[in-house]
Design a protein around this motif. Structure first.
Motif, PDB file in Angstrom:
ATOM      1  N   ILE A   1     -10.831 -13.680  31.638  1.00 40.72           N
ATOM      2  CA  ILE A   1     -12.170 -13.094  31.493  1.00 40.72           C
ATOM      3  C   ILE A   1     -12.230 -12.321  30.179  1.00 40.72           C
ATOM      4  CG2 ILE A   1     -13.694 -11.271  32.361  1.00 40.72           C
ATOM      5  CD1 ILE A   1     -12.989 -12.106  35.170  1.00 40.72           C
TER       6      ILE A   1
ATOM      7  N   SER B   1     -14.673 -14.466  28.094  1.00 36.27           N
ATOM      8  CA  SER B   1     -16.022 -13.947  28.361  1.00 36.27           C
ATOM      9  C   SER B   1     -16.340 -12.776  27.453  1.00 36.27           C
ATOM     10  CB  SER B   1     -16.156 -13.500  29.812  1.00 36.27           C
ATOM     11  OG  SER B   1     -15.834 -14.533  30.670  1.00 36.27           O
ATOM     12  N   VAL B   2     -15.451 -11.783  27.447  1.00 35.13           N
ATOM     13  CA  VAL B   2     -15.785 -10.552  26.728  1.00 35.13           C
ATOM     14  C   VAL B   2     -15.633 -10.753  25.221  1.00 35.13           C
ATOM     15  CG1 VAL B   2     -15.165  -8.139  26.387  1.00 35.13           C
ATOM     16  CG2 VAL B   2     -15.181  -9.108  28.683  1.00 35.13           C
TER      17      VAL B   2
ATOM     18  N   LEU C   1     -17.614 -18.360  28.139  1.00 35.05           N
ATOM     19  CA  LEU C   1     -17.706 -18.771  29.550  1.00 35.05           C
ATOM     20  C   LEU C   1     -18.115 -17.590  30.426  1.00 35.05           C
ATOM     21  CD1 LEU C   1     -14.394 -20.798  29.562  1.00 35.05           C
ATOM     22  CD2 LEU C   1     -16.654 -21.775  29.926  1.00 35.05           C
ATOM     23  N   PRO C   2     -18.825 -17.865  31.511  1.00 39.02           N
ATOM     24  CA  PRO C   2     -19.249 -16.773  32.401  1.00 39.02           C
ATOM     25  C   PRO C   2     -18.056 -16.123  33.113  1.00 39.02           C
ATOM     26  CG  PRO C   2     -19.926 -18.904  33.274  1.00 39.02           C
ATOM     27  CD  PRO C   2     -19.346 -19.157  31.925  1.00 39.02           C
ATOM     28  N   SER C   3     -18.189 -14.839  33.403  1.00 33.09           N
ATOM     29  CA  SER C   3     -17.079 -14.111  34.015  1.00 33.09           C
ATOM     30  C   SER C   3     -17.209 -14.004  35.523  1.00 33.09           C
ATOM     31  CB  SER C   3     -17.008 -12.704  33.427  1.00 33.09           C
ATOM     32  OG  SER C   3     -18.217 -12.025  33.693  1.00 33.09           O
TER      33      SER C   3
ATOM     34  N   THR D   1     -14.216  -6.869  36.699  1.00 31.37           N
ATOM     35  CA  THR D   1     -15.121  -7.988  36.446  1.00 31.37           C
ATOM     36  C   THR D   1     -16.537  -7.488  36.176  1.00 31.37           C
ATOM     37  OG1 THR D   1     -13.786  -9.224  38.029  1.00 31.37           O
ATOM     38  CG2 THR D   1     -15.830 -10.237  37.318  1.00 31.37           C
TER      39      THR D   1
ATOM     40  N   ALA E   1     -16.648  -6.256  32.763  1.00 32.07           N
ATOM     41  CA  ALA E   1     -16.571  -7.394  31.842  1.00 32.07           C
ATOM     42  C   ALA E   1     -17.918  -8.094  31.731  1.00 32.07           C
ATOM     43  CB  ALA E   1     -15.502  -8.382  32.316  1.00 32.07           C
ATOM     44  N   ALA E   2     -18.612  -8.216  32.858  1.00 32.25           N
ATOM     45  CA  ALA E   2     -19.914  -8.884  32.838  1.00 32.25           C
ATOM     46  C   ALA E   2     -20.915  -8.114  31.987  1.00 32.25           C
ATOM     47  CB  ALA E   2     -20.442  -9.044  34.261  1.00 32.25           C
TER      48      ALA E   2
ATOM     49  N   LEU F   1     -19.954  -6.061  29.407  1.00 34.32           N
ATOM     50  CA  LEU F   1     -19.459  -6.160  28.031  1.00 34.32           C
ATOM     51  C   LEU F   1     -19.804  -7.517  27.424  1.00 34.32           C
ATOM     52  CD1 LEU F   1     -15.904  -4.563  28.443  1.00 34.32           C
ATOM     53  CD2 LEU F   1     -17.852  -3.534  27.272  1.00 34.32           C
ATOM     54  N   SER F   2     -19.782  -8.566  28.249  1.00 38.26           N
ATOM     55  CA  SER F   2     -20.043  -9.902  27.715  1.00 38.26           C
ATOM     56  C   SER F   2     -21.533 -10.191  27.649  1.00 38.26           C
ATOM     57  CB  SER F   2     -19.353 -10.955  28.578  1.00 38.26           C
ATOM     58  OG  SER F   2     -19.983 -11.016  29.844  1.00 38.26           O
TER      59      SER F   2
ATOM     60  N   GLU G   1     -23.565 -10.645  30.188  1.00 42.69           N
ATOM     61  CA  GLU G   1     -24.104 -11.457  31.284  1.00 42.69           C
ATOM     62  C   GLU G   1     -25.003 -10.648  32.211  1.00 42.69           C
ATOM     63  OE1 GLU G   1     -20.918 -14.215  33.017  1.00 42.69           O
ATOM     64  OE2 GLU G   1     -19.868 -12.808  31.724  1.00 42.69           O
TER      65      GLU G   1
ATOM     66  N   ARG H   1     -14.842   2.793  27.024  1.00 43.88           N
ATOM     67  CA  ARG H   1     -14.902   1.412  26.546  1.00 43.88           C
ATOM     68  C   ARG H   1     -16.357   0.926  26.497  1.00 43.88           C
ATOM     69  NH1 ARG H   1     -12.545  -4.066  26.302  1.00 43.88           N
ATOM     70  NH2 ARG H   1     -14.078  -4.645  24.761  1.00 43.88           N
TER      71      ARG H   1
END
Lengths: 326, 526
Positions: free
Chosen positions: A151, A155-156, A161-163, B234, B237-238, B240-241, B243, B257
């Motif tokens: 991930i 992802s980050v 790609l989705p996490s 997770t 992370a979602a 940060l990314s 999503e 962070r």
């Protein structure tokens, strides 16, 4: 033959019975669902009423018997957490787990066999050594760490790609599939690598050692002496004989893939039965826990039974020894 | 359908990157709502989702203040002190186009008072609800109730006709095990309507174009996509990314962070939740200590010593990484009855504490078991671990027993714990609520969470009298007196008020709600 099959099936039923008993007796140590089901503002009276409604005030044997009675009729009761029939929830959640298991199983098998053969044929090459070293990582890193690392990277940092989750799914009757949409396929990549990595290295190392074993046998030497080409020797003669024990292991690993999905599903918020089980444990959702454990034990017992019967069919020695014993 | 909405959203994104007038908000928190039935589960995430779709008569804004919801005015009746009169909002429509009127209110409140409802206790003082006109409702209480409106803020109103047509008149019956239509569908008057719902996976809401509050609230979020993400790493992370746009429950170790990332912010606010230790001070002897025939916790000097031994600043700095407000009273700030004076943090004074222990006859200390949850409050187990060392300094040898909440709470409620951690939030924003559950002697109607075995008949009388004291000044005075007594007796050892952390994209304009319950109609985009 028939007697043997009947005996094995009887044994399997007994195993299921014991698993149910052990699972059920463990639920009492998980905690009390009542507090989770009633809000902060409940009275003592509410607690007593709910306990009686759920039959949790009954002695353990009575509770277990009730569960068996209902389970025999295919009724697993209602989820305490969602207030919906457990059977419905399992049917809703199963496709996610099965698709994930299918993809990671295929991945593990194709890559495992391919790399296993490669490392066996070029056993002293730098490539084979690199792969063997790398495979140690797959065996030794815990699943959740692999998941988080993937991930983090994909992802980050890279944003490729989705996490979490399954992306868009399409309903095919009762079955929700992620195979038909781009986001569904993208969502499958990281969890299936995470779940399949351990199995892949296992299969690879097994194929390699079996293959090396076979390559040392006489008939391979004869095949070479007859002037057969490399490809025919390796793939027609050696690989086929390598596969017998490998197939057994793969069969047994299938069950593990579905059972091990719990950790992967938790890391990726993958809405399958594994995540459902974890949520159920935290909430003390006894009907869901019981149904899940029974489902997994049916799966393992079934796979073992099939493997045993296949052996029985494949290996003539088993049959004669059995006949000789009578 | 899905493709169309996808196209639409991408058009929105393309056309509205900076000057966001209308946008989708992707939202993740640890758990999903359990049901859409507004009266089946009195539980945080369930109420949070429900109140985007349905509304109460009396609402709270994002600061916790009372604001008009489906009622525009409420006042006690002048002729009868047992009656509250509510004037309802005119011209409100449900999502399916039905008109809202007093019939729906009477239906919903009666529904919430049935046995299967989890809101029965909140409405325990209600004798009758009656409509006195299409837009007037009277609630009759058993004796005067000065804070009736505070009890209605989480009580969402359903459409009577819709409930009857869809066989949802009865509250979802978890125990009897029926899954009703109302568990997965909802028809409310709220700012957002349900587009789709997959429990534990994804819930999609869209802005309701017939909402009565259009133009009064920002309402810039046009579509909400809610997904639970249980694993904290997770979830971060979602965010940060990119999503998701907004997450609740950011773990304290990830705050810097998130805050340090380009385009992301952490917003903080004190939560309406206080964390404290309870002690069995009523029993003659304890089951989980090494002192025979006596109960050290029944001596107020021991409790005072323990209160002085806890170094709340160290817990805040080290265990909570600054994310807590040390507390001097087991009462969240902004609740009626809270004063800075009460909440003054007791000074950590080991020498004085030791002297008190000596005086009480426990100069050599004693051992006791501390029960602690490990999956309920922020860093709960770590707080308990830190406290073990602090109590050791005054000779109290604490054996920590940390376990999941499903095992922890039954110990408290079955009176099997002598020393335990507990946290408490006050949805009515009034001290009476805390007294009823945590201070009054444990019995049928009161004190259901009071496992201290503390029982003070005078205090009980004063607590019971609060419910019908309509003179606000006298009532507040009585609340103050009760708190003084509680503090004097060291009933609980307060630790801190939790601090909420929400992580979001910087262009999301929202403040943190003290009850951890975002109200999306107040959200805007910068």
């Amino acid at each position: 033959m028939l007697a043997y099959i009947i005996r094995r099936i009887m044994q399997s039923v007994l195993v299921l019975f014991v698993v149910g008993l052990v699972a059920f007796s463990m639920f009492r140590f998980v905690g009390d669902p009542i507090e989770n089901m009633l809000g902060q503002e409940r009275t003592t009276e509410d607690v007593v009423r709910l306990r009686a409604d759920l039959g949790l005030d009954q002695p353990f044997p009575v509770q277990y018997w009730r569960f068996l009675e209902n389970a025999a009729q295919g009724n697993f009761g209602l989820s305490y957490r969602q207030g919906r029939p457990v059977a419905d929830i399992l049917i809703e959640r199963a496709p996610a787990t099965l698709e994930l298991a299918l993809v990671s199983g295929t991945l593990a098998m194709v890559l495992g066999i391919g790399l296993g053969v490669l490392t066996a044929i070029r056993r002293d090459g730098w490539l084979a050594n690199t792969i063997m070293t790398a495979s140690l990582i797959g065996v030794s890193l815990p699943t959740f760490l692999i998941g988080i690392l993937l991930i983090y990277v994909f992802s980050v940092e890279l944003g490729w790609l989705p996490s979490f989750g399954r992306g868009e799914t399409v309903m095919l009757g009762q079955w929700s599939t992620g195979f038909l949409t781009k986001s569904g396929l993208m969502s499958l990549v990281l969890p299936s690598i995470t779940l399949g990595l351990y199995q892949m290295t296992l299969i690879m190392r097994l194929v390699r050692s079996e293959m090396l074993e076979v390559l040392r046998t006489d008939y391979i030497r004869f095949a070479r002496a007859r002037g057969l080409g490399e490809r025919a020797v390796y793939f027609r003669h050696a690989l086929v004989n390598t596969m017998v024990p490998v197939i057994t292991i793969i069969g047994l690993q299938l069950g593990s893939i579905i059972a091990f999905a719990i950790i992967t599903e938790t890391v990726f918020q993958w809405p399958g039965v594994g995540l459902l089980f974890i949520n159920a444990v935290q909430f003390v959702d006894i009907p869901v826990m019981a149904a899940y454990l029974m489902l997994i034990s049916v799966l393992f017992v079934g796979i073992n039974l099939i493997v045993d019967l296949l052996y029985f069919l494949i290996d003539p020695r088993l049959r004669t020894s059995k006949a000789g014993a009578h | 359908m899905k493709l169309k909405s996808l196209l639409l959203t991408s058009v929105f994104y393309a056309g509205a990157v900076c000057s966001a007038e209308a946008e989708t908000l992707k939202w993740a928190r640890a758990g999903d709502a359990l049901t859409l039935d507004p009266h089946a589960q009195n539980e945080g995430p369930t109420i949070t989702l429900g109140r985007q779709i349905m509304e109460p008569l009396v609402d709270r804004d994002m600061k916790g203040g009372l604001v008009p919801g489906l009622a525009t005015e409420w006042r006690p009746s002048e002729s009868d002190p047992n009656v509250w009169t509510f004037t309802l909002r005119d011209g409100v429509k449900f999502h399916d186009g039905a008109d809202f009127d007093s019939e729906d209110v009477v239906f919903s409140i009666n529904r919430a008072m049935t046995e299967k409802s989890n809101y029965r206790e909140v409405l325990a003082s209600v004798a009758e609800v009656r409509a006195t006109g299409p837009y007037r409702v009277e609630i009759v209480t058993k004796g005067p109730n000065p804070i009736m409106p505070n009890n209605l803020t989480n009580l969402l109103i359903m459409d009577k006709g819709w409930a009857e047509a869809n066989d949802a008149v009865d509250v979802q019956d978890y125990e009897g095990g029926e899954s009703t239509y109302a568990a997965k569908n909802a028809n409310g008057t709220g700012p957002y309507k349900v587009v789709s719902r997959e429990p534990d996976v994804k819930t999609v809401l869209e802005r309701f174009d017939g909402y009565w509050g259009l133009g009064q609230f920002p309402l810039q979020v046009t579509r909400i996509e809610a997904s639970p993400i249980q694993n904290p790493a997770t979830r971060v992370a979602a965010l940060l990314s990119g999503e998701v746009d907004f997450i609740q429950d950011v773990p304290v170790q990830d705050l810097s962070r998130v805050d340090g990332s380009e385009g992301l912010d952490v917003r903080k606010a004190p939560q309406n939740r206080v964390i404290f230790f309870g002690m069995n001070q009523g029993d003659a002897d304890l089951a989980n200590d090494n002192v025979d025939g006596r109960n050290p916790l029944s001596d107020v000097r021991v409790r005072q010593a323990m209160n002085m031994a806890i170094n709340r600043e160290a817990i805040q700095k080290i265990v909570m990484r600054g994310q807590s407000e040390p507390a001097g009273v087991a009462l969240p700030p902004f609740v009626n009855g809270w004063t800075a004076e009460l909440d003054k943090v007791p000074a950590t004074d080991i020498a004085a504490a030791k002297a008190l222990m000596e005086e009480a006859g426990y100069g050599d200390g004693f051992s006791i078991k501390l029960d602690c949850p490990n999956d309920r409050y922020i860093n709960d187990e770590a707080i308990c671990q830190a406290s073990v060392g602090m109590f050791a300094q005054i000779g109290i040898n604490v054996n920590l027993d940390a376990k999941p909440k499903a095992q922890h709470f039954p110990l408290i409620n079955n009176l099997e714990s002598d020393f335990y951690m507990l946290g408490w939030g006050v949805p009515t924003y009034d001290s009476e609520y805390i007294f009823n559950f945590l201070v009054h002697s444990k019995g049928e109607a009161y004190g259901s969470w009071n496992s201290t075995r503390y029982s003070n008949a005078e205090l009980d009388k004063a607590i019971e009298a609060l419910a019908s004291e309509t003179n606000i000044a006298a009532r507040n005075e009585s609340i103050g007196a009760i708190w003084d007594q509680v503090q004097e007796d060291v009933l609980y050892l307060p630790i801190h008020h939790q601090v909420l952390n929400w992580g979001m994209k910087s262009h999301v304009d929202a403040i943190v709600d003290p009850e951890d319950s975002p109200k999306f109609k107040y959200f805007a985009f910068k």
